[in-house]
Design a protein around this motif. Structure first.
Motif, PDB file in Angstrom:
ATOM      1  N   GLU A 129       0.842  -1.189   0.000  1.00 15.28           N
ATOM      2  CA  GLU A 129       0.000   0.000   0.000  1.00 15.28           C
ATOM      3  C   GLU A 129       0.881   1.244   0.000  1.00 15.28           C
ATOM      4  N   THR A 130       0.363   2.317  -0.564  1.00 15.99           N
ATOM      5  CA  THR A 130       0.982   3.634  -0.481  1.00 15.99           C
ATOM      6  C   THR A 130      -0.083   4.605   0.020  1.00 15.99           C
ATOM      7  N   ARG A 131       0.232   5.336   1.076  1.00 15.76           N
ATOM      8  CA  ARG A 131      -0.747   6.236   1.704  1.00 15.76           C
ATOM      9  C   ARG A 131      -2.008   5.468   2.098  1.00 15.76           C
ATOM     10  N   ASN A 132      -1.845   4.223   2.518  1.00 16.75           N
ATOM     11  CA  ASN A 132      -2.968   3.348   2.887  1.00 16.75           C
ATOM     12  C   ASN A 132      -3.920   3.120   1.716  1.00 16.75           C
ATOM     13  N   GLN A 133      -3.389   3.215   0.500  1.00 17.82           N
ATOM     14  CA  GLN A 133      -4.225   3.098  -0.690  1.00 17.82           C
ATOM     15  C   GLN A 133      -3.760   1.959  -1.590  1.00 17.82           C
ATOM     16  N   LEU A 134      -4.716   1.414  -2.310  1.00 15.68           N
ATOM     17  CA  LEU A 134      -4.463   0.561  -3.459  1.00 15.68           C
ATOM     18  C   LEU A 134      -5.107   1.229  -4.664  1.00 15.68           C
ATOM     19  N   MET A 135      -4.730   0.774  -5.864  1.00 15.66           N
ATOM     20  CA  MET A 135      -5.281   1.375  -7.087  1.00 15.66           C
ATOM     21  C   MET A 135      -6.328   0.475  -7.704  1.00 15.66           C
ATOM     22  N   LEU A 136      -7.437   1.074  -8.063  1.00 15.10           N
ATOM     23  CA  LEU A 136      -8.475   0.348  -8.789  1.00 15.10           C
ATOM     24  C   LEU A 136      -8.044   0.139 -10.235  1.00 15.10           C
ATOM     25  N   ASN A 137      -8.407  -1.011 -10.776  1.00 18.27           N
ATOM     26  CA  ASN A 137      -8.023  -1.371 -12.138  1.00 18.27           C
ATOM     27  C   ASN A 137      -9.051  -0.843 -13.132  1.00 18.27           C
ATOM     28  N   LEU A 138      -8.807   0.345 -13.634  1.00 16.94           N
ATOM     29  CA  LEU A 138      -9.744   0.966 -14.570  1.00 16.94           C
ATOM     30  C   LEU A 138      -9.663   0.384 -15.968  1.00 16.94           C
ATOM     31  N   ALA A 139      -8.839  -0.642 -16.153  1.00 15.62           N
ATOM     32  CA  ALA A 139      -8.896  -1.400 -17.403  1.00 15.62           C
ATOM     33  C   ALA A 139     -10.107  -2.329 -17.414  1.00 15.62           C
ATOM     34  N   ARG A 140     -10.727  -2.499 -16.261  1.00 17.14           N
ATOM     35  CA  ARG A 140     -11.908  -3.365 -16.135  1.00 17.14           C
ATOM     36  C   ARG A 140     -13.176  -2.561 -16.350  1.00 17.14           C
ATOM     37  N   GLU A 141     -14.084  -3.095 -17.131  1.00 20.69           N
ATOM     38  CA  GLU A 141     -15.353  -2.420 -17.421  1.00 20.69           C
ATOM     39  C   GLU A 141     -16.198  -2.255 -16.160  1.00 20.69           C
ATOM     40  N   ASP A 142     -16.226  -3.254 -15.284  1.00 22.74           N
ATOM     41  CA  ASP A 142     -17.079  -3.159 -14.097  1.00 22.74           C
ATOM     42  C   ASP A 142     -16.590  -2.064 -13.148  1.00 22.74           C
ATOM     43  N   VAL A 143     -15.266  -1.881 -13.052  1.00 22.97           N
ATOM     44  CA  VAL A 143     -14.718  -0.813 -12.219  1.00 22.97           C
ATOM     45  C   VAL A 143     -15.078   0.548 -12.818  1.00 22.97           C
ATOM     46  N   TYR A 144     -14.881   0.674 -14.100  1.00 26.77           N
ATOM     47  CA  TYR A 144     -15.189   1.923 -14.815  1.00 26.77           C
ATOM     48  C   TYR A 144     -16.657   2.308 -14.631  1.00 26.77           C
ATOM     49  N   GLN A 145     -17.549   1.344 -14.822  1.00 28.38           N
ATOM     50  CA  GLN A 145     -18.981   1.623 -14.721  1.00 28.38           C
ATOM     51  C   GLN A 145     -19.377   2.004 -13.302  1.00 28.38           C
ATOM     52  N   TYR A 146     -18.756   1.367 -12.314  1.00 30.83           N
ATOM     53  CA  TYR A 146     -19.038   1.718 -10.919  1.00 30.83           C
ATOM     54  C   TYR A 146     -18.669   3.174 -10.642  1.00 30.83           C
ATOM     55  N   LEU A 147     -17.484   3.570 -11.064  1.00 30.74           N
ATOM     56  CA  LEU A 147     -17.029   4.934 -10.805  1.00 30.74           C
ATOM     57  C   LEU A 147     -17.867   5.954 -11.553  1.00 30.74           C
ATOM     58  N   TYR A 148     -18.219   5.660 -12.791  1.00 27.83           N
ATOM     59  CA  TYR A 148     -19.060   6.603 -13.533  1.00 27.83           C
ATOM     60  C   TYR A 148     -20.407   6.777 -12.836  1.00 27.83           C
ATOM     61  N   SER A 149     -20.975   5.675 -12.352  1.00 27.16           N
ATOM     62  CA  SER A 149     -22.254   5.757 -11.652  1.00 27.16           C
ATOM     63  C   SER A 149     -22.143   6.612 -10.394  1.00 27.16           C
ATOM     64  N   CYS A 150     -21.051   6.421  -9.638  1.00 21.25           N
ATOM     65  CA  CYS A 150     -20.862   7.199  -8.401  1.00 21.25           C
ATOM     66  C   CYS A 150     -20.816   8.693  -8.681  1.00 21.25           C
ATOM     67  N   PHE A 151     -19.979   9.087  -9.639  1.00 20.92           N
ATOM     68  CA  PHE A 151     -19.729  10.517  -9.819  1.00 20.92           C
ATOM     69  C   PHE A 151     -20.793  11.198 -10.663  1.00 20.92           C
ATOM     70  N   SER A 152     -21.427  10.484 -11.559  1.00 20.75           N
ATOM     71  CA  SER A 152     -22.540  11.090 -12.288  1.00 20.75           C
ATOM     72  C   SER A 152     -23.709  11.328 -11.335  1.00 20.75           C
ATOM     73  N   THR A 153     -23.932  10.419 -10.391  1.00 24.20           N
ATOM     74  CA  THR A 153     -24.975  10.613  -9.381  1.00 24.20           C
ATOM     75  C   THR A 153     -24.646  11.809  -8.497  1.00 24.20           C
ATOM     76  N   LEU A 154     -23.393  11.897  -8.051  1.00 24.15           N
ATOM     77  CA  LEU A 154     -22.971  13.025  -7.222  1.00 24.15           C
ATOM     78  C   LEU A 154     -23.219  14.357  -7.923  1.00 24.15           C
ATOM     79  N   LEU A 155     -22.890  14.431  -9.208  1.00 23.88           N
ATOM     80  CA  LEU A 155     -23.019  15.689  -9.942  1.00 23.88           C
ATOM     81  C   LEU A 155     -24.466  15.987 -10.328  1.00 23.88           C
ATOM     82  N   ARG A 156     -25.259  14.964 -10.545  1.00 23.91           N
ATOM     83  CA  ARG A 156     -26.679  15.193 -10.854  1.00 23.91           C
ATOM     84  C   ARG A 156     -27.445  15.702  -9.645  1.00 23.91           C
ATOM     85  N   GLU A 157     -27.100  15.187  -8.477  1.00 25.42           N
ATOM     86  CA  GLU A 157     -27.893  15.471  -7.286  1.00 25.42           C
ATOM     87  C   GLU A 157     -27.442  16.724  -6.537  1.00 25.42           C
ATOM     88  N   ASN A 158     -26.300  17.277  -6.925  1.00 24.44           N
ATOM     89  CA  ASN A 158     -25.761  18.431  -6.205  1.00 24.44           C
ATOM     90  C   ASN A 158     -25.251  19.482  -7.193  1.00 24.44           C
TER      91      ASN A 158
END
Length: 231
Positions: free
Chosen positions: A138-167
């Protein structure tokens, strides 16, 4: 060298930057990190916003600590839903008060990273870069998400599009503090692991592209810029 540098800056400004922001003067911005670090709540932030307004600030930005489980740098990354212990009414009521002061509102995110101490990692440990047969670092208590994966990409897009739509968010500080290490994907066989660096950065670019196209009024700004990247 001077001409090369000027041409690169012009190319970035005229071709790369999203059209809605190319010709705009960047706003005067205040970030609350060094005042409150992880100890954020509506009362603190509104008090700071009033001072920021008096100083001539145009965009008030809340940094790390606003999302579920983020009480220090050891947990919470990857959740990306508002911490109801800190903001029981959510973000929008506070944003409306900040807007009433005459300020736009911005927020910090770090999409590519995850803390092992998070619900996301506990549910999807296979989403991070690491070699399955070696010690994980780990670095800074972090690991990196594998954005080469479609499921990871779709999860992140859903999170941040929801954040921006609702606020009513006008500015995103997109941090990327951790360098890529142990770049291995369980999705690909051994003889294709060399593709991961390239596939990963394409995933990052796709996430940027979709978010900037869906929310052209939001100014996205990179912070830290990471390291060990294909580009």
């Amino acid at each position: 060298m001077e001409g090369v540098s000027q041409n690169l800056a012009s190319f970035t400004r005229e071709k790369v930057l999203y059209p809605s922001h190319r010709d705009q003067v960047r706003p005067v911005l205040y970030n609350s990190w060094y005042a409150t670090t992880f100890d954020v709540n509506e009362e603190h932030q509104l008090a700071l916003a009033k001072i920021a307004k008096d100083l001539g600030v145009e965009v008030f930005v809340i940094d790390d600590g606003w999302f579920k489980g983020s009480i220090n740098d050891k947990g919470g990354l990857g959740e990306w839903t508002v911490d109801k212990n800190k903001f029981p009414n959510g973000l929008q009521p506070m944003i409306e008060k900040i807007n009433a002061l005459g300020l736009d509102f911005g927020i910090w995110i770090e999409p590519e990273m995850v803390n092992p101490n998070s619900d996301l990692y506990r549910q999807h440990p296979d989403w991070v870069f690491h070699y399955p047969n070696r010690t994980r670092h780990e670095t800074r208590n972090q690991l990196m998400l594998n954005l080469a994966r479609e499921d990871v990409y779709q999860y992140l897009y859903s999170c941040f599009s929801t954040l921006l739509r609702e606020n009513n968010i006008k500015f995103i500080k997109w941090d990327m503090n951790r360098s890529i290490t142990e770049c291995y994907s369980v999705k690909l066989p051994a003889d294709r692991q060399g593709e991961i660096f390239h596939r990963y950065i394409l995933g990052v670019y796709d996430l940027y592209e979709r978010l900037t196209m869906a929310f052209p009024e939001v100014l996205f700004e990179s912070c830290a810029s990471g390291g060990g990247r294909f580009d």
